[in-house]
Design a protein around this motif. Structure first.
Motif, PDB file in Angstrom:
ATOM      1  N   VAL A  65       0.882  -1.279   0.085  1.00 30.49           N
ATOM      2  CA  VAL A  65       0.085   0.129  -0.020  1.00 30.49           C
ATOM      3  C   VAL A  65       0.998   1.267   0.132  1.00 30.49           C
ATOM      4  O   VAL A  65       0.676   2.313  -0.860  1.00 30.49           O
ATOM      5  CB  VAL A  65      -0.874   0.119   1.372  1.00 30.49           C
ATOM      6  N   ILE A  66       1.566   1.349   0.787  1.00 32.43           N
ATOM      7  CA  ILE A  66       2.565   2.627   1.112  1.00 32.43           C
ATOM      8  C   ILE A  66       3.909   2.540  -0.135  1.00 32.43           C
ATOM      9  O   ILE A  66       3.654   3.865  -0.549  1.00 32.43           O
ATOM     10  CB  ILE A  66       3.147   2.650   2.697  1.00 32.43           C
ATOM     11  N   ASN A  67       4.365   1.606  -0.192  1.00 38.26           N
ATOM     12  CA  ASN A  67       5.654   1.793  -0.916  1.00 38.26           C
ATOM     13  C   ASN A  67       5.318   1.363  -2.598  1.00 38.26           C
ATOM     14  O   ASN A  67       6.285   1.522  -3.248  1.00 38.26           O
ATOM     15  CB  ASN A  67       6.539   0.674  -0.515  1.00 38.26           C
ATOM     16  N   HIS A  68       4.235   0.859  -2.846  1.00 42.53           N
ATOM     17  CA  HIS A  68       3.711   0.730  -4.210  1.00 42.53           C
ATOM     18  C   HIS A  68       2.674   1.539  -4.770  1.00 42.53           C
ATOM     19  O   HIS A  68       2.447   2.465  -5.667  1.00 42.53           O
ATOM     20  CB  HIS A  68       3.896  -0.772  -4.708  1.00 42.53           C
ATOM     21  N   LEU A  69       1.202   1.292  -4.058  1.00 47.17           N
ATOM     22  CA  LEU A  69       0.333   1.940  -4.571  1.00 47.17           C
ATOM     23  C   LEU A  69       0.124   3.528  -4.402  1.00 47.17           C
ATOM     24  O   LEU A  69      -0.461   4.152  -5.355  1.00 47.17           O
ATOM     25  CB  LEU A  69      -1.103   1.060  -3.858  1.00 47.17           C
ATOM     26  N   MET A  70       0.747   4.082  -3.296  1.00 46.26           N
ATOM     27  CA  MET A  70       0.624   5.348  -3.082  1.00 46.26           C
ATOM     28  C   MET A  70       1.729   6.265  -3.935  1.00 46.26           C
ATOM     29  O   MET A  70       1.620   7.473  -3.699  1.00 46.26           O
ATOM     30  CB  MET A  70       0.692   5.797  -1.741  1.00 46.26           C
ATOM     31  N   CYS A  71       2.567   5.323  -4.630  1.00 42.49           N
ATOM     32  CA  CYS A  71       3.674   6.336  -5.463  1.00 42.49           C
ATOM     33  C   CYS A  71       3.110   6.748  -6.590  1.00 42.49           C
ATOM     34  O   CYS A  71       2.383   5.901  -7.194  1.00 42.49           O
ATOM     35  CB  CYS A  71       4.782   5.174  -5.631  1.00 42.49           C
ATOM     36  N   THR A  72       2.858   7.848  -6.906  1.00 41.82           N
ATOM     37  CA  THR A  72       2.278   8.602  -7.927  1.00 41.82           C
ATOM     38  C   THR A  72       3.029   8.887  -9.252  1.00 41.82           C
ATOM     39  O   THR A  72       2.453   9.197 -10.115  1.00 41.82           O
ATOM     40  CB  THR A  72       1.596   9.775  -7.376  1.00 41.82           C
ATOM     41  N   SER A  73       4.329   8.526  -8.991  1.00 40.47           N
ATOM     42  CA  SER A  73       5.084   8.544 -10.156  1.00 40.47           C
ATOM     43  C   SER A  73       6.056   7.424 -10.568  1.00 40.47           C
ATOM     44  O   SER A  73       6.487   6.860  -9.583  1.00 40.47           O
ATOM     45  CB  SER A  73       6.084  10.073 -10.193  1.00 40.47           C
ATOM     46  N   GLU A  74       6.622   7.357 -11.614  1.00 36.63           N
ATOM     47  CA  GLU A  74       7.522   6.287 -12.052  1.00 36.63           C
ATOM     48  C   GLU A  74       8.812   6.404 -11.198  1.00 36.63           C
ATOM     49  O   GLU A  74       9.399   5.600 -10.725  1.00 36.63           O
ATOM     50  CB  GLU A  74       7.753   6.255 -13.564  1.00 36.63           C
ATOM     51  N   LYS A  75       9.187   7.647 -11.129  1.00 34.12           N
ATOM     52  CA  LYS A  75      10.357   7.943 -10.091  1.00 34.12           C
ATOM     53  C   LYS A  75      10.448   7.582  -8.803  1.00 34.12           C
ATOM     54  O   LYS A  75      11.315   7.020  -8.411  1.00 34.12           O
ATOM     55  CB  LYS A  75      10.991   9.388 -10.377  1.00 34.12           C
ATOM     56  N   ALA A  76       9.272   7.897  -8.250  1.00 32.57           N
ATOM     57  CA  ALA A  76       8.949   7.667  -6.794  1.00 32.57           C
ATOM     58  C   ALA A  76       9.055   5.941  -6.753  1.00 32.57           C
ATOM     59  O   ALA A  76       9.570   5.440  -5.795  1.00 32.57           O
ATOM     60  CB  ALA A  76       7.719   8.014  -6.158  1.00 32.57           C
ATOM     61  N   GLU A  95       5.066  -5.398   6.140  1.00 37.95           N
ATOM     62  CA  GLU A  95       3.758  -4.674   6.725  1.00 37.95           C
ATOM     63  C   GLU A  95       2.396  -4.938   5.914  1.00 37.95           C
ATOM     64  O   GLU A  95       2.428  -4.470   4.711  1.00 37.95           O
ATOM     65  CB  GLU A  95       4.222  -3.669   7.098  1.00 37.95           C
ATOM     66  N   SER A  96       1.548  -4.982   6.482  1.00 36.85           N
ATOM     67  CA  SER A  96       0.164  -4.986   5.654  1.00 36.85           C
ATOM     68  C   SER A  96      -0.355  -3.371   5.348  1.00 36.85           C
ATOM     69  O   SER A  96      -0.864  -3.103   4.482  1.00 36.85           O
ATOM     70  CB  SER A  96      -0.885  -5.653   6.547  1.00 36.85           C
ATOM     71  N   ASP A  97      -0.098  -2.719   6.524  1.00 40.15           N
ATOM     72  CA  ASP A  97      -0.625  -1.287   6.618  1.00 40.15           C
ATOM     73  C   ASP A  97      -1.945  -1.280   6.170  1.00 40.15           C
ATOM     74  O   ASP A  97      -2.370  -0.152   5.454  1.00 40.15           O
ATOM     75  CB  ASP A  97       0.352  -0.321   5.688  1.00 40.15           C
ATOM     76  N   VAL A  98      -2.884  -1.849   6.753  1.00 40.04           N
ATOM     77  CA  VAL A  98      -4.435  -1.766   6.349  1.00 40.04           C
ATOM     78  C   VAL A  98      -4.967  -1.771   7.994  1.00 40.04           C
ATOM     79  O   VAL A  98      -4.367  -1.841   8.684  1.00 40.04           O
ATOM     80  CB  VAL A  98      -4.817  -3.090   5.930  1.00 40.04           C
ATOM     81  N   HIS A  99      -6.113  -0.934   7.885  1.00 39.83           N
ATOM     82  CA  HIS A  99      -6.808  -0.887   9.028  1.00 39.83           C
ATOM     83  C   HIS A  99      -7.903  -1.829   9.641  1.00 39.83           C
ATOM     84  O   HIS A  99      -7.748  -2.251  10.781  1.00 39.83           O
ATOM     85  CB  HIS A  99      -7.575   0.629   8.982  1.00 39.83           C
ATOM     86  N   ALA A 100      -8.304  -2.674   8.698  1.00 39.04           N
ATOM     87  CA  ALA A 100      -9.356  -3.609   9.067  1.00 39.04           C
ATOM     88  C   ALA A 100      -8.517  -5.094   8.995  1.00 39.04           C
ATOM     89  O   ALA A 100      -7.654  -5.595   8.528  1.00 39.04           O
ATOM     90  CB  ALA A 100     -10.385  -3.714   7.937  1.00 39.04           C
ATOM     91  N   GLN A 101      -9.123  -5.504  10.360  1.00 38.95           N
ATOM     92  CA  GLN A 101      -8.320  -6.924  10.519  1.00 38.95           C
ATOM     93  C   GLN A 101      -8.586  -7.926   9.469  1.00 38.95           C
ATOM     94  O   GLN A 101      -7.801  -8.618   9.151  1.00 38.95           O
ATOM     95  CB  GLN A 101      -9.063  -7.327  11.769  1.00 38.95           C
TER      96      GLN A 101
END
Length: 121
Positions: A65-76, A95-101
């Motif tokens: 979630v954090i390290n791939h999906l939230m990256c908005t550019s190819e550079k990131a 890490e899952s980095d999700v809120h729901a169990q």
């Protein structure tokens, strides 16, 4: 999750070495330590703390979630992947980095797949 670059990871690992073994890392520390050992009639070991540190202070967590999906550019994305590859395997946390169990298993599996894919490249 770690959102720094490979450069940041390297700096953190160097800082860890300074914390754990200040006598062998600070300004001229290696030289002073070698001189100290030689005056005692001892030779420093060739691999003396130059490899991986025995003790560990810092670990680096990655999630899909954090390290791939939230990256908005190819550079990131590229910088994030470089960071994953720069971390020693024994320092990686998934890490899952999700809120729901109920999303934890899928989030963790996504992070594991992301890190495995990046490390294979």
């Amino acid at each position: 999750s770690f959102t720094g670059t490979a450069h940041h990871a390297k700096e953190i690992l160097e800082f860890e070495k300074e914390l754990l073994h200040p006598e062998s890392v600070d300004d001229g520390g290696r030289k002073r330590r070698k001189q100290k050992l030689q005056t005692k009639g001892m030779e420093p070991q060739s691999d003396e703390r130059n490899a991986e540190v025995d003790e560990v202070i810092f670990y680096f967590g990655f999630s899909h979630v954090i390290n791939h999906l939230m990256c908005t550019s190819e550079k990131a994305r590229r910088k994030g992947m470089e960071a994953v590859r720069s971390i020693p395997s024994n320092r990686l946390l998934i890490e899952s980095d999700v809120h729901a169990q109920e999303d934890v298993a899928l989030g963790t599996a996504g992070a594991l797949a992301f890190v495995a894919q990046v490390r294979e490249q």
